[in-house]
Design an enzyme around this catalytic site. Structure first.
Site, PDB file in Angstrom:
ATOM      1  N   GLN A   1     -27.448 -35.791  15.843  1.00  0.00           N
ATOM      2  CA  GLN A   1     -26.491 -36.628  16.571  1.00  0.00           C
ATOM      3  C   GLN A   1     -25.066 -36.111  16.450  1.00  0.00           C
ATOM      4  OE1 GLN A   1     -27.009 -40.862  16.022  1.00  0.00           O
ATOM      5  NE2 GLN A   1     -24.861 -41.277  16.466  1.00  0.00           N
TER       6      GLN A   1
ATOM      7  N   CYS B   1     -34.880 -35.481  17.346  1.00  0.00           N
ATOM      8  CA  CYS B   1     -34.309 -34.976  16.090  1.00  0.00           C
ATOM      9  C   CYS B   1     -34.958 -33.637  15.759  1.00  0.00           C
ATOM     10  CB  CYS B   1     -34.563 -35.991  14.980  1.00  0.00           C
ATOM     11  SG  CYS B   1     -34.234 -35.371  13.322  1.00  0.00           S
ATOM     12  N   GLU B   2     -34.155 -32.642  15.498  1.00  0.00           N
ATOM     13  CA  GLU B   2     -34.708 -31.312  15.241  1.00  0.00           C
ATOM     14  C   GLU B   2     -35.345 -31.193  13.862  1.00  0.00           C
ATOM     15  OE1 GLU B   2     -30.866 -28.788  13.593  1.00  0.00           O
ATOM     16  OE2 GLU B   2     -31.277 -28.780  15.729  1.00  0.00           O
ATOM     17  N   HIS B   3     -35.155 -32.174  13.008  1.00  0.00           N
ATOM     18  CA  HIS B   3     -35.721 -32.109  11.663  1.00  0.00           C
ATOM     19  C   HIS B   3     -37.175 -32.564  11.613  1.00  0.00           C
ATOM     20  CE1 HIS B   3     -31.290 -32.654  10.320  1.00  0.00           C
ATOM     21  NE2 HIS B   3     -31.576 -31.381  10.497  1.00  0.00           N
ATOM     22  N   HIS B   4     -37.526 -33.572  12.427  1.00  0.00           N
ATOM     23  CA  HIS B   4     -38.886 -34.107  12.394  1.00  0.00           C
ATOM     24  C   HIS B   4     -39.549 -34.163  13.766  1.00  0.00           C
ATOM     25  CE1 HIS B   4     -36.820 -35.895   8.817  1.00  0.00           C
ATOM     26  NE2 HIS B   4     -37.945 -35.532   8.240  1.00  0.00           N
TER      27      HIS B   4
ATOM     28  N   CYS C   1     -36.827 -41.234  12.654  1.00  0.00           N
ATOM     29  CA  CYS C   1     -37.129 -40.628  11.359  1.00  0.00           C
ATOM     30  C   CYS C   1     -36.730 -41.549  10.206  1.00  0.00           C
ATOM     31  CB  CYS C   1     -36.443 -39.273  11.216  1.00  0.00           C
ATOM     32  SG  CYS C   1     -34.645 -39.310  11.408  1.00  0.00           S
TER      33      CYS C   1
ATOM     34  N   HIS D   1     -32.588 -43.879  14.798  1.00  0.00           N
ATOM     35  CA  HIS D   1     -33.371 -42.677  14.545  1.00  0.00           C
ATOM     36  C   HIS D   1     -34.753 -43.051  14.032  1.00  0.00           C
ATOM     37  CE1 HIS D   1     -30.079 -39.533  14.749  1.00  0.00           C
ATOM     38  NE2 HIS D   1     -29.412 -40.668  14.846  1.00  0.00           N
TER      39      HIS D   1
END
Length: 239
Positions: free
Chosen positions: A170, A129-132, A200, A198
């Site tokens: 995703q 995941c590019e956020h976390h 996250c 996920h």
């Protein structure tokens, strides 16, 4: 040969597919162009490896900084090589940035008088995941309606691998897989469904252990014809 379009598309980039196309057809197999392309490919590989090695050092230093920022002693035995191992792992998990679908499809698209649905389901997928920068993982189901061309079945899984080995969300991953297949095969339609967990959401934040995210991308007849879409969804439904 029907695959010429894909070959021409990539010739403007690396030239690899154009060489494969001519060699596969037995035309001037030992031509000067083929030799030049081989040398170019080797040079590109060497250059990429040198870049990766240079970046590896920077990533290793960054992980050392992160560990120290967490209050860890990076000189203790258990962490002496952790920054290097973590850097190598991150490069592997994001290796899809250096790959394209044309690198894997150069000899795997075939003329075939088949226009019924082709489905490969339950393809394992792992991504970050590019956020976390934590993992999400699950299953991918792919279907397409051929337009006189089919692809080697394992190549569908390879396409998933290329786009999942990047920092992702995703929703985008689902669309990228569908668009790549559509571009390469020009089929009557493409359908992709991903179901993933996920970390996250599981390890942090709301910490919902059993949550799953489902995304879909429907192109061509799969978007336009409800019956075709329903057939795909029925065939990919888990038992």
């Amino acid at each position: 040969m029907e695959y010429q379009k894909a070959s021409e598309t990539n010739v403007n980039g690396s030239g690899k597919l154009g060489t494969e196309f001519h060699c596969r057809n037995g035309r001037n197999e030992h031509s000067v162009e083929a030799k030049k392309a081989l040398v170019q490919s080797k040079n590109e590989t060497s250059h990429r490896e040198a870049e990766d090695e240079s970046r590896l050092q920077a990533i290793e230093a960054a992980y050392t900084t992160i560990l120290r920022g967490l209050g860890e002693n990076t000189d203790r035995q258990g962490l002496l090589r952790t920054p290097l191992r973590a850097a190598k792992a991150m490069q592997f998990l994001t290796k899809g940035y250096h790959e394209t679908i044309y690198d894997i499809l150069n000899d795997a698209i075939f003329d075939e008088d088949h226009d019924e649905m082709v489905i490969v389901k339950e393809i394992d997928v792992f991504s970050l995941c590019e956020h976390h920068l934590v993992p999400f993982f699950g299953k991918v189901h792919i279907g397409y309606l051929p337009n006189k061309k089919v692809v080697g079945l394992s190549k569908l899984a390879r396409i998933v691998e290329i786009y999942s080995r990047r920092l992702q969300v995703q929703e985008r991953l689902t669309k990228q897989i569908a668009m790549a297949i559509s571009e390469a095969l020009q089929p009557a339609g493409v359908a992709v469904v991903i179901e993933a967990a996920h970390m996250c959401m599981v390890m942090r934040g709301v910490q919902k252990m059993n949550s799953r995210t489902v995304t879909s991308a429907m192109l061509g007849v799969f978007r336009e014809d409800p019956k075709t879409r329903e057939e795909f969804l029925a065939l990919t439904k888990r038992d």
